[in-house]
Design an enzyme around this catalytic site. Structure first.
Site, short mmCIF file in Angstrom:
data_model
loop_
_atom_site.label_atom_id
_atom_site.label_comp_id
_atom_site.label_asym_id
_atom_site.label_seq_id
_atom_site.Cartn_x
_atom_site.Cartn_y
_atom_site.Cartn_z
N PHE A 1 50.14 30.43 -12.60
CA PHE A 1 50.66 31.22 -11.49
C PHE A 1 49.53 31.99 -10.80
O PHE A 1 49.55 32.19 -9.59
CB PHE A 1 51.75 32.19 -11.98
CG PHE A 1 52.47 32.87 -10.85
CD1 PHE A 1 53.22 32.15 -9.95
CD2 PHE A 1 52.39 34.25 -10.69
CE1 PHE A 1 53.88 32.77 -8.90
CE2 PHE A 1 53.05 34.89 -9.65
CZ PHE A 1 53.79 34.15 -8.75
N TYR A 2 48.53 32.42 -11.59
CA TYR A 2 47.35 33.06 -10.98
C TYR A 2 46.75 32.14 -9.93
O TYR A 2 46.51 32.55 -8.78
CB TYR A 2 46.33 33.37 -12.07
CG TYR A 2 44.94 33.64 -11.54
CD1 TYR A 2 44.67 34.76 -10.77
CD2 TYR A 2 43.89 32.75 -11.80
CE1 TYR A 2 43.39 35.00 -10.27
CE2 TYR A 2 42.61 32.98 -11.31
CZ TYR A 2 42.37 34.11 -10.55
OH TYR A 2 41.12 34.33 -10.05
N ALA A 3 46.49 30.89 -10.30
CA ALA A 3 45.88 29.94 -9.36
C ALA A 3 46.79 29.71 -8.16
O ALA A 3 46.32 29.58 -7.02
CB ALA A 3 45.58 28.63 -10.08
N THR B 1 48.88 31.80 -6.80
CA THR B 1 48.82 32.92 -5.86
C THR B 1 47.52 32.88 -5.06
O THR B 1 47.52 33.19 -3.86
CB THR B 1 48.94 34.28 -6.58
OG1 THR B 1 47.86 34.45 -7.51
CG2 THR B 1 50.27 34.40 -7.30
N LYS B 2 46.42 32.50 -5.69
CA LYS B 2 45.14 32.47 -4.97
C LYS B 2 45.13 31.34 -3.93
O LYS B 2 44.62 31.52 -2.82
CB LYS B 2 43.99 32.31 -5.95
CG LYS B 2 43.85 33.46 -6.94
CD LYS B 2 43.66 34.81 -6.24
CE LYS B 2 42.24 35.02 -5.78
NZ LYS B 2 42.03 36.37 -5.20
#
Length: 337
Positions: free
Chosen positions: A152-154, A156-157
């Site tokens: 999910f981090y990736a 969002t980026k």
């Protein structure tokens, strides 16, 4: 004197970037939420060093706070914006995804809206090598499709890249998104492998080695990343007049002053070699707890840094073993070991 706005200025990369700008004669407005994701003392120490310069102004607030970025843009009218503030960490995004939505997505929206109202000459915005996700063709090139993020981090980026492109197109905002690769060095984040490994090796505690050590990373030394960022400030992308004339290999958008750039060492190193370099610098072997692959992680990263070199004439070059030795010198000094 030119003014730069640096978000996440008390963070690892933000501190080093702000320090370089101050050294080069810039006025720096730094905003940081001083979140407790990791030891706030480390952030306070970084910020205190920056505040020793009369040309640094610290703002302790969240970029996602409604109106905060608009107020700062209106007051300081920065010519360059370097957006580094984010909720970082692949693994933590599984535990607390909302913090990534708020800091990364909403925070970036607030910055884009402020830039729309008070346009800077160049927006440089941090993405991540994790945006390449499930891609297996390496080295990663900026023109490769990046549609299958595995954390999910990736996600969002990558979403911030899409958001920034739309604003660049609609409002003619020159924007460079930079995807950086496994940055390490002095004043690093305690949740990252170098800091975690160093602490545990020195304490004679075992380190967790995922995927049984069968991983590779394109380790990028912090000074190399910051030098690349500084050179990029004066290289804003220009909207092409003819989409068919965008050079092969250039990620320049055909419809906007927008570009994606890798910043990496272009040299993937086995994780076990990195651990060995740490062991050498520490002066003792590590006890290793070999584990399965973690959810959201990838086997390898490897940057194609040709486009960065074409634009700036520079390619990150610090050898991993040299960078690890410098990191350990700082670590021993900072923690008085």
């Amino acid at each position: 004197m030119q003014t730069a706005l640096v978000t996440g200025s008390a963070g690892f990369i933000g501190y080093h970037t702000s320090k370089r700008l101050l050294t080069e004669g810039w006025k720096v407005i730094g905003i940081d939420s001083m979140s407790d994701y990791y030891d706030v003392t480390l952030k306070q120490r970084r910020q205190a060093m920056l505040e020793a310069s009369p040309n640094f102004t610290a703002i302790n607030d969240k970029v996602e706070t409604p109106g905060t970025m608009m107020t700062l843009f209106k007051k300081y009218r920065p010519s360059a914006v370097i957006h580094l503030a984010a909720q970082a960490g692949v693994r933590y995004s599984i535990e607390n995804p909302r913090s990534y939505l708020e800091a990364n997505i909403i925070g970036t929206f607030e910055i884009l809206e402020a830039a729309r109202a008070f346009p800077p000459k160049h927006m440089l915005m941090a993405s991540t090598s994790s945006a390449y996700g499930a891609n297996t063709h390496m080295p990663y090139s900026e023109t490769d499709k990046a549609d299958h993020q595995v954390s999910f981090y990736a996600a969002t980026k990558k979403s911030t890249e899409n958001m920034a492109h739309s604003y660049a197109h609609l409002f003619d905002l020159p924007t460079t998104m930079f995807r950086f690769f496994t940055v390490y060095g002095p004043w690093g984040r305690p949740d990252m492998a170098p800091m975690k490994f160093a602490k545990r090796i020195l304490a004679d505690d075992p380190i967790d080695v995922y995927n049984h050590g069968q991983m590779k990373r394109d380790f990028t030394y912090i000074d190399d990343l910051v030098h690349a960022l500084f050179l990029l400030i004066s290289k804003p992308p220009v909207r092409p007049t003819d989409a068919d004339k965008v050079p092969a290999g250039d990620s320049l958008s055909p419809v906007a002053p927008f570009r994606v750039l890798n910043i990496g060492n272009a040299q993937p190193e086995p994780l076990m070699d990195f651990i060995e370099a740490l062991e050498t610098s520490v002066g003792r072997p590590a006890k290793k707890n070999f584990m399965e692959m973690q959810a959201g992680d990838v086997m390898a990263t490897w940057a194609n840094a040709d486009l960065l070199k074409d634009i700036t004439g520079y390619r990150p070059k610090t050898a991993m073993r040299d960078g690890v030795a410098r990191f350990m010198d700082w670590y021993r000094n900072f923690y008085e070991i």
